[in-house]
Design a protein around this motif. Sequence first.
Motif, PDB file in Angstrom:
ATOM      1  N   LEU A 136       0.832  -1.187   0.000  1.00  0.00           N
ATOM      2  CA  LEU A 136       0.000   0.000   0.000  1.00  0.00           C
ATOM      3  C   LEU A 136       0.874   1.248   0.000  1.00  0.00           C
ATOM      4  O   LEU A 136       0.627   2.194  -0.756  1.00  0.00           O
ATOM      5  CB  LEU A 136      -0.852  -0.032   1.269  1.00  0.00           C
ATOM      6  N   LEU A 140       1.092   4.277  -2.770  1.00  0.00           N
ATOM      7  CA  LEU A 140       0.810   5.669  -2.401  1.00  0.00           C
ATOM      8  C   LEU A 140       1.982   6.571  -2.755  1.00  0.00           C
ATOM      9  O   LEU A 140       1.790   7.660  -3.276  1.00  0.00           O
ATOM     10  CB  LEU A 140       0.505   5.768  -0.904  1.00  0.00           C
ATOM     11  N   THR A 223      -8.546   8.700  -7.452  1.00  0.00           N
ATOM     12  CA  THR A 223      -8.997   7.315  -7.324  1.00  0.00           C
ATOM     13  C   THR A 223      -8.396   6.466  -8.434  1.00  0.00           C
ATOM     14  O   THR A 223      -7.862   5.394  -8.194  1.00  0.00           O
ATOM     15  CB  THR A 223     -10.535   7.247  -7.381  1.00  0.00           C
ATOM     16  N   GLY A 224      -8.504   6.974  -9.653  1.00  0.00           N
ATOM     17  CA  GLY A 224      -7.963   6.255 -10.805  1.00  0.00           C
ATOM     18  C   GLY A 224      -6.475   6.021 -10.666  1.00  0.00           C
ATOM     19  O   GLY A 224      -5.983   4.923 -10.942  1.00  0.00           O
ATOM     20  N   ILE A 225      -5.743   7.040 -10.199  1.00  0.00           N
ATOM     21  CA  ILE A 225      -4.292   6.933 -10.081  1.00  0.00           C
ATOM     22  C   ILE A 225      -3.903   5.891  -9.036  1.00  0.00           C
ATOM     23  O   ILE A 225      -3.156   4.952  -9.333  1.00  0.00           O
ATOM     24  CB  ILE A 225      -3.674   8.312  -9.716  1.00  0.00           C
ATOM     25  N   VAL A 226      -4.446   6.030  -7.811  1.00  0.00           N
ATOM     26  CA  VAL A 226      -4.111   5.080  -6.747  1.00  0.00           C
ATOM     27  C   VAL A 226      -4.518   3.674  -7.167  1.00  0.00           C
ATOM     28  O   VAL A 226      -3.758   2.716  -7.030  1.00  0.00           O
ATOM     29  CB  VAL A 226      -4.796   5.455  -5.414  1.00  0.00           C
ATOM     30  N   SER A 227      -5.732   3.573  -7.718  1.00  0.00           N
ATOM     31  CA  SER A 227      -6.265   2.292  -8.169  1.00  0.00           C
ATOM     32  C   SER A 227      -5.310   1.613  -9.142  1.00  0.00           C
ATOM     33  O   SER A 227      -4.975   0.439  -8.999  1.00  0.00           O
ATOM     34  CB  SER A 227      -7.615   2.554  -8.832  1.00  0.00           C
ATOM     35  N   SER A 228      -4.870   2.389 -10.126  1.00  0.00           N
ATOM     36  CA  SER A 228      -4.008   1.839 -11.175  1.00  0.00           C
ATOM     37  C   SER A 228      -2.630   1.483 -10.643  1.00  0.00           C
ATOM     38  O   SER A 228      -2.091   0.412 -10.946  1.00  0.00           O
ATOM     39  CB  SER A 228      -3.909   2.857 -12.310  1.00  0.00           C
ATOM     40  N   GLU A 229      -2.049   2.377  -9.811  1.00  0.00           N
ATOM     41  CA  GLU A 229      -0.713   2.128  -9.259  1.00  0.00           C
ATOM     42  C   GLU A 229      -0.742   0.912  -8.333  1.00  0.00           C
ATOM     43  O   GLU A 229       0.168   0.093  -8.336  1.00  0.00           O
ATOM     44  CB  GLU A 229      -0.198   3.349  -8.473  1.00  0.00           C
ATOM     45  N   TYR A 230      -1.828   0.816  -7.541  1.00  0.00           N
ATOM     46  CA  TYR A 230      -1.954  -0.308  -6.622  1.00  0.00           C
ATOM     47  C   TYR A 230      -2.068  -1.620  -7.388  1.00  0.00           C
ATOM     48  O   TYR A 230      -1.482  -2.632  -7.008  1.00  0.00           O
ATOM     49  CB  TYR A 230      -3.166  -0.116  -5.717  1.00  0.00           C
ATOM     50  N   ALA A 231      -2.843  -1.579  -8.478  1.00  0.00           N
ATOM     51  CA  ALA A 231      -3.037  -2.774  -9.300  1.00  0.00           C
ATOM     52  C   ALA A 231      -1.696  -3.220  -9.871  1.00  0.00           C
ATOM     53  O   ALA A 231      -1.356  -4.407  -9.836  1.00  0.00           O
ATOM     54  CB  ALA A 231      -4.032  -2.492 -10.417  1.00  0.00           C
ATOM     55  N   SER A 234       0.424  -4.789  -7.041  1.00  0.00           N
ATOM     56  CA  SER A 234       0.025  -6.121  -6.577  1.00  0.00           C
ATOM     57  C   SER A 234       0.191  -7.154  -7.675  1.00  0.00           C
ATOM     58  O   SER A 234       0.376  -8.324  -7.409  1.00  0.00           O
ATOM     59  CB  SER A 234      -1.406  -6.100  -6.049  1.00  0.00           C
ATOM     60  N   LYS A 235       0.128  -6.686  -8.953  1.00  0.00           N
ATOM     61  CA  LYS A 235       0.331  -7.610 -10.058  1.00  0.00           C
ATOM     62  C   LYS A 235       1.771  -8.089 -10.074  1.00  0.00           C
ATOM     63  O   LYS A 235       2.048  -9.257 -10.250  1.00  0.00           O
ATOM     64  CB  LYS A 235      -0.030  -6.917 -11.385  1.00  0.00           C
TER      65      LYS A 235
END
Lengths: 272, 272, 272, 272
Positions: A136, A140, A223-231, A234-235
């Motif tokens: 996480l 961030l 939201t889009g940025i965190v979502s994408s970076e997090y994905a 984790s990938k």
Amino acid sequence: MHWREKLHEIIYEADTPKGKAFDVILLIVISLSILFVMLDSVQAIYDEYHYFFYIAEWVITIIFSIEYILRIISIKKPFRYIFSFYGIVDLLSTLPLYLTFFFSTSYALMTLRALRLLRIFRILKITRYIGASNNLATALKRSLPKIMIFIYAVIIISFITGTLMYLIEGPEHGFTSIPVSIYWTIVTLTTVGFGDIHPVTPLGQFIATLIMILGYGVIAVPTGIVSSEYATQSKQQSKNTQSCYNCGEKEHKDSAKFCQTCGYSLNKTPTD
Amino acid sequence: MHWREKLHEIIYEADTPKGKAFDVILLIVISLSILFVMLDSVQAIYDEYHYFFYIAEWVITIIFSIEYILRIISIKKPFRYIFSFYGIVDLLSTLPLYLTFFFSTSYALMTLRALRLLRIFRILKITRYIGASNNLATALKRSLPKIMIFIYAVIIISFITGTLMYLIEGPEHGFTSIPVSIYWTIVTLTTVGFGDIHPVTPLGQFIATLIMILGYGVIAVPTGIVSSEYATQSKQQSKNTQSCYNCGEKEHKDSAKFCQTCGYSLNKTPTD
Amino acid sequence: MHWREKLHEIIYEADTPKGKAFDVILLIVISLSILFVMLDSVQAIYDEYHYFFYIAEWVITIIFSIEYILRIISIKKPFRYIFSFYGIVDLLSTLPLYLTFFFSTSYALMTLRALRLLRIFRILKITRYIGASNNLATALKRSLPKIMIFIYAVIIISFITGTLMYLIEGPEHGFTSIPVSIYWTIVTLTTVGFGDIHPVTPLGQFIATLIMILGYGVIAVPTGIVSSEYATQSKQQSKNTQSCYNCGEKEHKDSAKFCQTCGYSLNKTPTD
Amino acid sequence: MHWREKLHEIIYEADTPKGKAFDVILLIVISLSILFVMLDSVQAIYDEYHYFFYIAEWVITIIFSIEYILRIISIKKPFRYIFSFYGIVDLLSTLPLYLTFFFSTSYALMTLRALRLLRIFRILKITRYIGASNNLATALKRSLPKIMIFIYAVIIISFITGTLMYLIEGPEHGFTSIPVSIYWTIVTLTTVGFGDIHPVTPLGQFIATLIMILGYGVIAVPTGIVSSEYATQSKQQSKNTQSCYNCGEKEHKDSAKFCQTCGYSLNKTPTD
């Protein structure tokens, strides 16, 4: 084993029974301390239990003072601890009460109250006991520069529309100055919407409508940025872990047939 | 080097010490200018420091005027600059004060105030100093047509439910007209919720509930779009494009040293 | 060419100059019609321009009536049109004014007002002119069943916490009945927060805090679903379009070497 | 077939006509029961239909009591049912009314009201009839530990900024105590924004602005997590696993008929 080593084990490590007990006790004391600060601020409770809170505060401060001294004694490089994040937090957890002696008579009540409330920062002592979710944190950290640009855009928009709303609605409808109008714009843009100030004129309501819809689009960005970076993060972690029997390299792609570090075939096993 | 070239270097380029200094000074002047416009609108501050703000405004306007003239002089194609986005912003940053001369006596106070506030647009001069995040901009540009359809849907929904709420609640509960009801619907749909107008009848509250839950679903759409477009964008950029000279395989990881398909070293070139 | 074919071309097709002109005129009439309905509801405007709106409404209704009749005449299967979505919308766009004759004297003002406002549904006539974003629509359709479960969860949570809040706060703090409490819970859970009703007791505020944080987690769900479904959708569309020269199949994966439909090598060209 | 087996089939299985009828009747009774609890709380309705609701409550309680007894009788392991989630929910659905006998005279009205409202938990009986979306549940379960850290961060932030706001605004502007200030911070951070309490001092409004923008960034985190986990989940499920019997290549598209790596027909099995 030397007593300092023993102490170090109890205070800094959590895998021995004594170390665990130390941590549990400390957590309880911190939680109680924060609870007392909070309850102390409720007038009705303060009136009744004032004396109890005063005693409790002294007991807790002494416990934290002892903890602080023990932490300094038991570590090899005390200065590294003192100037570390938790070193400063630990110091600030004990200081407020002692400082009240110096200010108690001459200075105003405000300073005292501020000092007493500084104790709430003891809550940061708890972060020591939470395993940081590195996944996480990395996402961030990587998102931060892009989110900064987004925040900058929010500020630009709120300065311009804030001034516009000040011009349209004016002080008679609650938009008393440009800073207040900017405050209102951010309240609206972030979809908080307190309602302490709200547009009254048709034109003001129309522009408010535009700001709200814009706020909708704008909220999508972080939201889009965190979502994408997090994905992405984790990938990369969940990737196939077929390891090379030659060099031990583990992070290969699913479709890889040869080790990307040494070129050894990934299908061969040591028994080949 | 000619003085115009020197000037161009200072004003338009930031990689020389003088150019950097010029940019830093300008950023400070812009920030001060905006701060003064904001503080000037606060009644209490205006009453006390009115004269200071007046002088400061003149100094800042003269600085921006000089900057504008220098920018025109030092560039080869001045008209391209004048009609560019920043050219217009720079012009608007100087004009307001000069224009007050023409309107000062005959026109109303409103026009004057509007002109003075135009200066807030100087904030756009700052955008010059922010490296645009192309990645973000491209994602937003690609999302725009889809977000437009979504905004259109929001408008359709708010027109119909706004009219419905006007019919149900009526002027006696604050829904004084259809435009006001539409304003309320957008306030609700975007989850801002000022509370200046709110349904009172059970049926109105029921429909408000439906709008809110719909707003919840609707908010997911732009977020989903930006999120997905941004992810696609950053994936395409982060793709390592080192290709194998032996088999042509292109999709290697950043850390790969050997081709994952044929095991050939990625560092070797055909000339080796 | 027969006059009915000509009429069909003008009304139903937009690629001829006359067809385009017809569409543009209709769009203007619809927009004006909606604008008049909205302005008509503003008391101040109604008082002044009442007679003008009355005339305008008659003109617009007659235009829409003619359009409706022409659409029926010029199409081969009129009943399919009449019972289609746009057929019903078109009929409802003309009916309200005619119906006022039957109710004008005997029925209450309420019915009349409701009928007049029905005209706002003319806005749906505009949807005809928007190219539907199939990509978006498919993602939404696929997300729907999952979003339904999420909405169901929201309803369960709001029924239970609504009842709880009614019990804790009670009618004396604005939570006058369970339905009102449920309304408040949904207002809070969706982060709208009007503030018309708000908890006053410490326990009520504590539970409100929990609901808000839950609402935060809950809002992530539909966003995540739409986001993910949309990403899948757009990924499938943006896929490599290398086509097979043998059978014409186009949707192959990037890494495909043979056609997935006929097994023909994708590297071969007709000239091989 | 034994009567207990027959009963089991009717009560626990939904694929026979009788079983379906049983479920439909139960769903209607549950829905009516919840509707009555809700309407009963509306003062105006209670005054008029009080007697009807009293009778209805008795009928519904008796139906649920019979259902509960039948469920225990018809199952082989009754204790497993009794202590299961639905067993407890079913018991709680019948108890309240019976318990009122014991409290009716001596205890306060509050207890009675609480007991009556316990019946709202009957809504949980409905969850039995919703096919759980395992995909969604798995994504949520996997996101939980990360969302917990995020919630913890929200709590830390709201404790510190809550105390800060209490210090700045003070009891005279509605921030009566630290717990109330924390409540306000969470209301703001989650973008709910009731407006019952709002900052009045410039410094308070400035910090409120920071909290709101932070809340914007913070809301992105759970959304990003659920979004990403859900995407991973659905990707894993939607992966076609038809593998080629010739070369073992597994990642084919749903529509693929031939292996994309070797061109071998995917329909052939080794036995062909």
